[in-house]
Design a protein around this motif. Structure first.
Motif, mmCIF file in Angstrom:
data_model
loop_
_atom_site.group_PDB
_atom_site.id
_atom_site.type_symbol
_atom_site.label_atom_id
_atom_site.label_comp_id
_atom_site.label_asym_id
_atom_site.label_seq_id
_atom_site.Cartn_x
_atom_site.Cartn_y
_atom_site.Cartn_z
ATOM 1 N N HIS A 247 -13.435 -2.218 10.687
ATOM 2 C CA HIS A 247 -14.565 -2.436 11.049
ATOM 3 C C HIS A 247 -15.432 -1.176 11.500
ATOM 4 O O HIS A 247 -16.520 -1.371 11.950
ATOM 5 N N SER B 124 -1.999 -1.601 12.712
ATOM 6 C CA SER B 124 -1.659 -2.996 13.413
ATOM 7 C C SER B 124 -0.387 -3.284 12.723
ATOM 8 O O SER B 124 0.368 -4.128 13.672
ATOM 9 N N GLY C 83 0.730 -1.193 -0.137
ATOM 10 C CA GLY C 83 -0.071 -0.039 0.036
ATOM 11 C C GLY C 83 0.709 1.279 -0.039
ATOM 12 O O GLY C 83 0.295 2.316 -0.623
ATOM 13 N N ALA D 153 -5.592 -5.927 5.249
ATOM 14 C CA ALA D 153 -5.811 -7.326 5.636
ATOM 15 C C ALA D 153 -4.551 -7.802 6.219
ATOM 16 O O ALA D 153 -3.650 -7.318 6.300
ATOM 17 N N GLY E 117 -7.752 4.416 11.383
ATOM 18 C CA GLY E 117 -8.940 3.864 11.638
ATOM 19 C C GLY E 117 -8.780 2.326 11.216
ATOM 20 O O GLY E 117 -7.973 1.993 10.560
HETATM 21 N N1 LIG Z 1 2.621 -9.462 0.203
HETATM 22 C C1 LIG Z 1 2.343 -10.393 -0.558
HETATM 23 O O1 LIG Z 1 3.119 -11.139 -1.209
HETATM 24 C C2 LIG Z 1 0.993 -10.119 -1.051
HETATM 25 C C3 LIG Z 1 0.614 -11.141 -1.945
HETATM 26 C C4 LIG Z 1 -0.683 -11.305 -2.710
HETATM 27 C C5 LIG Z 1 -1.573 -10.574 -1.976
HETATM 28 N N2 LIG Z 1 -1.324 -9.618 -0.845
HETATM 29 C C6 LIG Z 1 -2.327 -8.592 -0.492
HETATM 30 O O2 LIG Z 1 -1.878 -7.161 -0.398
HETATM 31 C C7 LIG Z 1 -2.400 -6.597 0.583
HETATM 32 C C8 LIG Z 1 -1.274 -5.990 1.407
HETATM 33 O O3 LIG Z 1 -0.174 -6.806 1.664
HETATM 34 P P1 LIG Z 1 1.153 -6.275 2.360
HETATM 35 O O4 LIG Z 1 2.104 -7.509 2.339
HETATM 36 O O5 LIG Z 1 1.427 -4.841 2.052
HETATM 37 O O6 LIG Z 1 0.650 -6.286 3.947
HETATM 38 P P2 LIG Z 1 0.981 -5.322 5.100
HETATM 39 O O7 LIG Z 1 0.603 -6.223 6.366
HETATM 40 O O8 LIG Z 1 2.187 -4.923 4.904
HETATM 41 O O9 LIG Z 1 -0.004 -4.256 4.974
HETATM 42 C C9 LIG Z 1 -1.383 -4.280 5.273
HETATM 43 C C10 LIG Z 1 -1.885 -2.909 5.850
HETATM 44 O O10 LIG Z 1 -3.142 -3.110 6.453
HETATM 45 C C11 LIG Z 1 -3.260 -2.480 7.705
HETATM 46 N N3 LIG Z 1 -4.545 -3.256 8.355
HETATM 47 C C12 LIG Z 1 -4.723 -4.545 8.439
HETATM 48 N N4 LIG Z 1 -6.141 -4.729 9.094
HETATM 49 C C13 LIG Z 1 -6.757 -3.498 8.997
HETATM 50 C C14 LIG Z 1 -7.822 -3.197 9.538
HETATM 51 N N5 LIG Z 1 -8.951 -4.048 10.020
HETATM 52 N N6 LIG Z 1 -8.471 -1.662 9.644
HETATM 53 C C15 LIG Z 1 -7.372 -0.920 8.974
HETATM 54 N N7 LIG Z 1 -6.088 -1.270 8.447
HETATM 55 C C16 LIG Z 1 -5.619 -2.725 8.569
HETATM 56 C C17 LIG Z 1 -2.207 -2.778 8.420
HETATM 57 O O11 LIG Z 1 -1.749 -2.032 9.633
HETATM 58 C C18 LIG Z 1 -1.053 -2.724 7.230
HETATM 59 O O12 LIG Z 1 -0.599 -1.376 7.258
HETATM 60 C C19 LIG Z 1 -3.077 -7.563 1.618
HETATM 61 O O13 LIG Z 1 -4.361 -7.443 1.312
HETATM 62 C C20 LIG Z 1 -2.605 -8.951 1.205
HETATM 63 O O14 LIG Z 1 -3.380 -10.085 1.373
HETATM 64 C C21 LIG Z 1 -0.099 -9.681 -0.316
#
Ligand SMILES: NC(=O)c1ccc[n+]([C@@H]2O[C@H](COP(=O)([O-])OP(=O)(O)OC[C@H]3O[C@@H](n4cnc5c(N)ncnc54)[C@H](O)[C@@H]3O)[C@@H](O)[C@H]2O)c1
Ligand SMILES: O=c1ccn([C@@H]2O[C@H](COP(=O)(O)OP(=O)(O)O[C@H]3O[C@H](CO)[C@@H](O)[C@H](O)[C@H]3O)[C@@H](O)[C@H]2O)c(=O)[nH]1
Length: 327
Positions: free
Chosen positions: A52, A34, A13, A74, A49
């Motif tokens: 949910h 988180s 993100g 997520a 925020g």
């Molecule tokens: N990293 C990978 O290789 C990969 C591959 C396929 C899909 N994805 C998907 O891409 C997305 C991002 O992955 P990432 O590796 O950047 O993960 P990440 O954990 O670095 O980032 C997820 C962000 O979402 C925030 N978050 C989580 N739950 C939340 C909630 N309930 N409310 C508000 N914020 C919330 C967290 O604080 C975090 O900043 C995810 O949806 C993941 O499933 C990731």
């Protein structure tokens, strides 16, 4: 466009938010921190925020006149989803449904959703294209598939326009070394191997060497995080209610765990000890993308096709930020 990036303080993100801003879009990040980091968010508004909190989401969408949502927020760890599925269904399914309701309440109809190749489960052949059956083998994959399904139904019933982008393994960091991957605890292969190179870990454990692959270790398709970001921008601008997209995003090149470790040795010049451990539950043997559809529809091609170049960007980030954003 005015874009709300949920999970914009996280790994993929934050890179996408940066690209959006560089291309002239107005970005607002929504993240509960988180797993994300304030330091990963550029000079745009950060609303702290939770997914949910439907009221806060609706208010944010309205306050900033948001036109499009890119939804990264997520939980995303395959292994953890097997041991703690409730955490995954609650956040990834219930949390996302809350976001979709808030979008309807605020009259925002455009969403790009982070799906995953984990929705394919164990494919009958490789590479995987979008026509392959989706039959996840871990709860994480099921949560993402459930939302793909909901998006189709919401598009049909409420005119929602969506793209479900099925990423393969995100890797690398911004080439200027300013932002990169910082998960705590870290569980992803490349950052863990680079932590060994930095002297922060003694060795890397290879999760199984008895898979039906050439060297017995799992094969994945490692796609650079900035290439993923580019694809999001292209998808966001194309979708309409009549033209929803479900696209694989990967390089089409499979790399084994052993090959990743060797590539990290070459990039860092360090001796990186590896030991063979047991398999990790929920891991399919091989996941490699056929991303022809994304190439065609989005006019998108990954710029990083050699995993060494991707690892070089990650190495730059980890060397300059050995403790991630904490420093
Ligand atoms: N990293 C990978 O290789 C990969 C591959 C396929 C899909 N994805 C998907 O891409 C997305 C991002 O992955 P990432 O590796 O950047 O993960 P990440 O954990 O670095 O980032 C997820 C962000 O979402 C925030 N978050 C989580 N739950 C939340 C909630 N309930 N409310 C508000 N914020 C919330 C967290 O604080 C975090 O900043 C995810 O949806 C993941 O499933 C990731
Ligand atoms: O210490 C380690 C860590 C990982 N691996 C292996 O390395 C590969 C990659 O693992 P990891 O980096 O944890 O990524 P995945 O489990 O493949 O999952 C990532 O990639 C998925 C798409 O494949 C996304 O959906 C997930 O969100 C994202 O975490 C797998 O075969 C693991 O078994 C090891 O051998 N040792």
């Amino acid at each position: 466009m005015r874009v709300l990036v949920t999970g914009g303080a996280g790994y993929i993100g934050s890179h996408t938010a940066r690209k959006l801003a560089a291309e002239g879009h107005d970005v607002v990040v929504y993240d509960n921190l988180s797993a994300g980091h304030r330091g990963a968010v550029g000079k745009f508004p950060l609303v702290v925020g939770d997914l949910h909190d439907g009221e806060k989401l609706t208010a944010t969408l309205k306050e900033y006149n948001i036109e499009s949502v890119i939804h990264f927020a997520a939980f995303a760890l395959v292994g953890e989803s097997v041991t703690n599925p409730a955490k995954y269904y609650q956040n990834n399914v219930i949390g996302t449904l809350s976001l979709l309701d808030a979008m309807r309440a605020a009259d925002v109809s455009r969403i790009v959703f982070s799906s995953t190749c984990a929705t394919y489960g164990i494919p009958a052949s490789s590479p995987i294209d979008e026509s392959f059956p989706q039959a996840p083998v871990n709860p994480y994959g099921f949560t993402k598939l459930a939302i793909e399904r909901a998006l189709e139904d919401y598009a049909h019933a409420y005119g929602m326009a969506f793209a479900a982008l099925r990423y393969f393994n995100a890797a690398g960091a911004s080439p200027d070394g300013d932002i990169g991957e910082d998960h705590s605890p870290e569980s992803h292969l490349i950052p863990l191997v680079l932590q060994v190179a930095l002297g922060q870990r003694e060795s890397i454990s290879v999760f199984g060497d008895d898979y039906p692959t050439d060297d017995g270790t799992c094969i994945r398709d490692y796609i650079h995080v900035d290439d993923l970001a580019d694809a999001h921008l292209a998808a966001m601008q194309q979708i309409t209610a009549d033209n929803c997209l479900k696209l694989n995003l990967g390089t089409g090149r499979g790399v084994s765990v052993q090959e990743i470790i060797q590539a990290c040795r070459e990039v860092t010049g360090m001796d990186i000890p590896a030991e063979i451990g047991p398999r990790r539950e929920g891991d399919p043997p091989a996941l490699v993308a056929n991303a022809d559809k994304a190439h065609r529809i989005l006019n998108w091609q990954p710029k990083y096709m050699d995993v060494r170049e991707t690892i070089e960007t990650a190495w730059r980030w980890h060397q300059s930020h050995p403790h991630g954003f904490a420093q």
